[in-house]
Design a protein around this motif. Structure first.
Motif, PDB file in Angstrom:
ATOM      1  N   SER A 138      -6.669   7.408  -8.446  1.00  0.00           N
ATOM      2  CA  SER A 138      -5.674   8.041  -7.571  1.00  0.00           C
ATOM      3  C   SER A 138      -5.239   7.015  -6.532  1.00  0.00           C
ATOM      4  N   TRP A 139      -3.949   6.925  -6.326  1.00  0.00           N
ATOM      5  CA  TRP A 139      -3.376   5.927  -5.422  1.00  0.00           C
ATOM      6  C   TRP A 139      -2.442   6.588  -4.421  1.00  0.00           C
ATOM      7  N   GLY A 140      -2.401   6.037  -3.229  1.00  0.00           N
ATOM      8  CA  GLY A 140      -1.439   6.465  -2.236  1.00  0.00           C
ATOM      9  C   GLY A 140      -0.295   5.468  -2.143  1.00  0.00           C
ATOM     10  N   LYS A 141       0.737   5.838  -1.406  1.00  0.00           N
ATOM     11  CA  LYS A 141       1.821   4.911  -1.127  1.00  0.00           C
ATOM     12  C   LYS A 141       1.319   3.875  -0.128  1.00  0.00           C
ATOM     13  N   GLY A 142       1.893   2.698  -0.167  1.00  0.00           N
ATOM     14  CA  GLY A 142       1.406   1.617   0.651  1.00  0.00           C
ATOM     15  C   GLY A 142       1.987   1.585   2.045  1.00  0.00           C
ATOM     16  N   THR A 143       1.389   0.711   2.850  1.00  0.00           N
ATOM     17  CA  THR A 143       1.884   0.446   4.195  1.00  0.00           C
ATOM     18  C   THR A 143       1.991  -1.059   4.362  1.00  0.00           C
ATOM     19  N   GLN A 144       3.095  -1.509   4.932  1.00  0.00           N
ATOM     20  CA  GLN A 144       3.363  -2.950   5.042  1.00  0.00           C
ATOM     21  C   GLN A 144       2.612  -3.544   6.222  1.00  0.00           C
ATOM     22  N   VAL A 145       1.932  -4.648   5.970  1.00  0.00           N
ATOM     23  CA  VAL A 145       1.295  -5.442   7.028  1.00  0.00           C
ATOM     24  C   VAL A 145       1.926  -6.826   6.994  1.00  0.00           C
ATOM     25  N   THR A 146       2.455  -7.244   8.130  1.00  0.00           N
ATOM     26  CA  THR A 146       3.070  -8.562   8.242  1.00  0.00           C
ATOM     27  C   THR A 146       2.387  -9.325   9.372  1.00  0.00           C
ATOM     28  N   VAL A 147       1.863 -10.490   9.037  1.00  0.00           N
ATOM     29  CA  VAL A 147       1.189 -11.330  10.027  1.00  0.00           C
ATOM     30  C   VAL A 147       2.053 -12.564  10.240  1.00  0.00           C
ATOM     31  N   SER A 148       2.652 -12.641  11.407  1.00  0.00           N
ATOM     32  CA  SER A 148       3.586 -13.727  11.672  1.00  0.00           C
ATOM     33  C   SER A 148       3.734 -13.927  13.169  1.00  0.00           C
ATOM     34  N   SER A 149       3.969 -15.175  13.558  1.00  0.00           N
ATOM     35  CA  SER A 149       4.234 -15.450  14.967  1.00  0.00           C
ATOM     36  C   SER A 149       5.729 -15.444  15.230  1.00  0.00           C
TER      37      SER A 149
ATOM     38  N   ASP B 113      -9.429  -7.667  11.436  1.00  0.00           N
ATOM     39  CA  ASP B 113      -9.478  -8.554  12.594  1.00  0.00           C
ATOM     40  C   ASP B 113      -9.180  -9.989  12.168  1.00  0.00           C
ATOM     41  N   ASN B 114      -8.830 -10.794  13.160  1.00  0.00           N
ATOM     42  CA  ASN B 114      -8.531 -12.205  12.902  1.00  0.00           C
ATOM     43  C   ASN B 114      -7.562 -12.352  11.726  1.00  0.00           C
ATOM     44  N   LEU B 115      -6.470 -11.632  11.812  1.00  0.00           N
ATOM     45  CA  LEU B 115      -5.518 -11.630  10.714  1.00  0.00           C
ATOM     46  C   LEU B 115      -4.838 -12.980  10.567  1.00  0.00           C
ATOM     47  N   LYS B 116      -4.521 -13.291   9.321  1.00  0.00           N
ATOM     48  CA  LYS B 116      -3.894 -14.557   8.981  1.00  0.00           C
ATOM     49  C   LYS B 116      -2.568 -14.285   8.266  1.00  0.00           C
ATOM     50  N   PRO B 117      -1.652 -15.248   8.289  1.00  0.00           N
ATOM     51  CA  PRO B 117      -0.373 -15.031   7.585  1.00  0.00           C
ATOM     52  C   PRO B 117      -0.564 -14.666   6.117  1.00  0.00           C
ATOM     53  N   GLU B 118      -1.605 -15.176   5.490  1.00  0.00           N
ATOM     54  CA  GLU B 118      -1.835 -14.866   4.078  1.00  0.00           C
ATOM     55  C   GLU B 118      -2.331 -13.444   3.852  1.00  0.00           C
ATOM     56  N   ASP B 119      -2.585 -12.709   4.911  1.00  0.00           N
ATOM     57  CA  ASP B 119      -2.926 -11.294   4.785  1.00  0.00           C
ATOM     58  C   ASP B 119      -1.679 -10.417   4.668  1.00  0.00           C
ATOM     59  N   THR B 120      -0.517 -11.020   4.825  1.00  0.00           N
ATOM     60  CA  THR B 120       0.734 -10.267   4.712  1.00  0.00           C
ATOM     61  C   THR B 120       0.870  -9.675   3.316  1.00  0.00           C
ATOM     62  N   ALA B 121       1.056  -8.371   3.257  1.00  0.00           N
ATOM     63  CA  ALA B 121       1.118  -7.666   1.975  1.00  0.00           C
ATOM     64  C   ALA B 121       1.383  -6.195   2.230  1.00  0.00           C
ATOM     65  N   VAL B 122       1.665  -5.478   1.149  1.00  0.00           N
ATOM     66  CA  VAL B 122       1.643  -4.020   1.200  1.00  0.00           C
ATOM     67  C   VAL B 122       0.219  -3.585   0.873  1.00  0.00           C
ATOM     68  N   TYR B 123      -0.346  -2.758   1.727  1.00  0.00           N
ATOM     69  CA  TYR B 123      -1.731  -2.309   1.569  1.00  0.00           C
ATOM     70  C   TYR B 123      -1.746  -0.876   1.047  1.00  0.00           C
ATOM     71  N   TYR B 124      -2.600  -0.640   0.060  1.00  0.00           N
ATOM     72  CA  TYR B 124      -2.716   0.663  -0.585  1.00  0.00           C
ATOM     73  C   TYR B 124      -4.153   1.153  -0.472  1.00  0.00           C
ATOM     74  N   CYS B 125      -4.292   2.449  -0.311  1.00  0.00           N
ATOM     75  CA  CYS B 125      -5.619   3.030  -0.457  1.00  0.00           C
ATOM     76  C   CYS B 125      -5.690   3.769  -1.786  1.00  0.00           C
ATOM     77  N   ALA B 126      -6.891   3.845  -2.325  1.00  0.00           N
ATOM     78  CA  ALA B 126      -7.097   4.454  -3.639  1.00  0.00           C
ATOM     79  C   ALA B 126      -8.462   5.109  -3.672  1.00  0.00           C
ATOM     80  N   ALA B 127      -8.644   5.983  -4.651  1.00  0.00           N
ATOM     81  CA  ALA B 127      -9.911   6.688  -4.779  1.00  0.00           C
ATOM     82  C   ALA B 127     -10.292   6.815  -6.246  1.00  0.00           C
ATOM     83  N   SER B 128     -11.590   6.942  -6.478  1.00  0.00           N
ATOM     84  CA  SER B 128     -12.096   6.985  -7.845  1.00  0.00           C
ATOM     85  C   SER B 128     -13.200   8.021  -7.996  1.00  0.00           C
ATOM     86  N   THR B 129     -13.135   8.752  -9.102  1.00  0.00           N
ATOM     87  CA  THR B 129     -14.192   9.691  -9.448  1.00  0.00           C
ATOM     88  C   THR B 129     -15.203   9.059 -10.393  1.00  0.00           C
TER      89      THR B 129
END
Length: 126
Positions: free
Chosen positions: A115-126, A83-99
């Motif tokens: 263990s890592w998954g492929k990322g998803t792009q988040v772009t915060v821009s007007s 929530d309340n996303l900012k331009p500096e939050d722009t990035a590729v986001y990855y999820c990961a898991a650990s045993t």
């Protein structure tokens, strides 16, 4: 073990997005999970994590108060509500898991995840 992030996209500053991480091959509450991001030219950083068993959550300073990590063990899915996303939050986001066993906030570090998954792009821009 497989993880796949989805839900990224383009959003205006102040907007919200919910990322999902579909998992298979392991039981969520036996593992820790984390969300990480990498912006162009920057190192990958942990933004939120959820510990094994009790599900205690931890956040980076930049994410605290704006992002919420959760998991649905039955659906084998980990979420990141942003929530309340900012331009500096722009990035590729990855999820990961650990045993592995670490102190809670250590799950915000790359080395804690195996263990890592492929990322998803988040772009915060007007």
């Amino acid at each position: 073990v497989q993880l796949q992030a989805s839900g990224g996209g383009l959003v205006q500053p102040g907007g919200s997005l919910r990322l999902s991480c579909s998992t298979s091959g392991f039981t969520l509450d036996y593992w820790a999970q984390g969300w990480f991001r990498q912006a162009p030219g920057k190192e990958r950083e942990g933004v939120a994590c959820i510990a094994r068993s009790w599900g205690t959550t931890y956040y980076s300073d930049s994410a605290k108060g704006r992002f919420t990590i959760s998991r649905d063990v039955a659906q084998k899915t980990v979420y990141l509500q942003m929530d309340n996303l900012k331009p500096e939050d722009t990035a590729v986001y990855y999820c990961a898991a650990s045993t592995r066993y670490y102190s809670g906030r250590d799950y915000l570090r790359d080395y804690s995840m195996d263990s890592w998954g492929k990322g998803t792009q988040v772009t915060v821009s007007s």
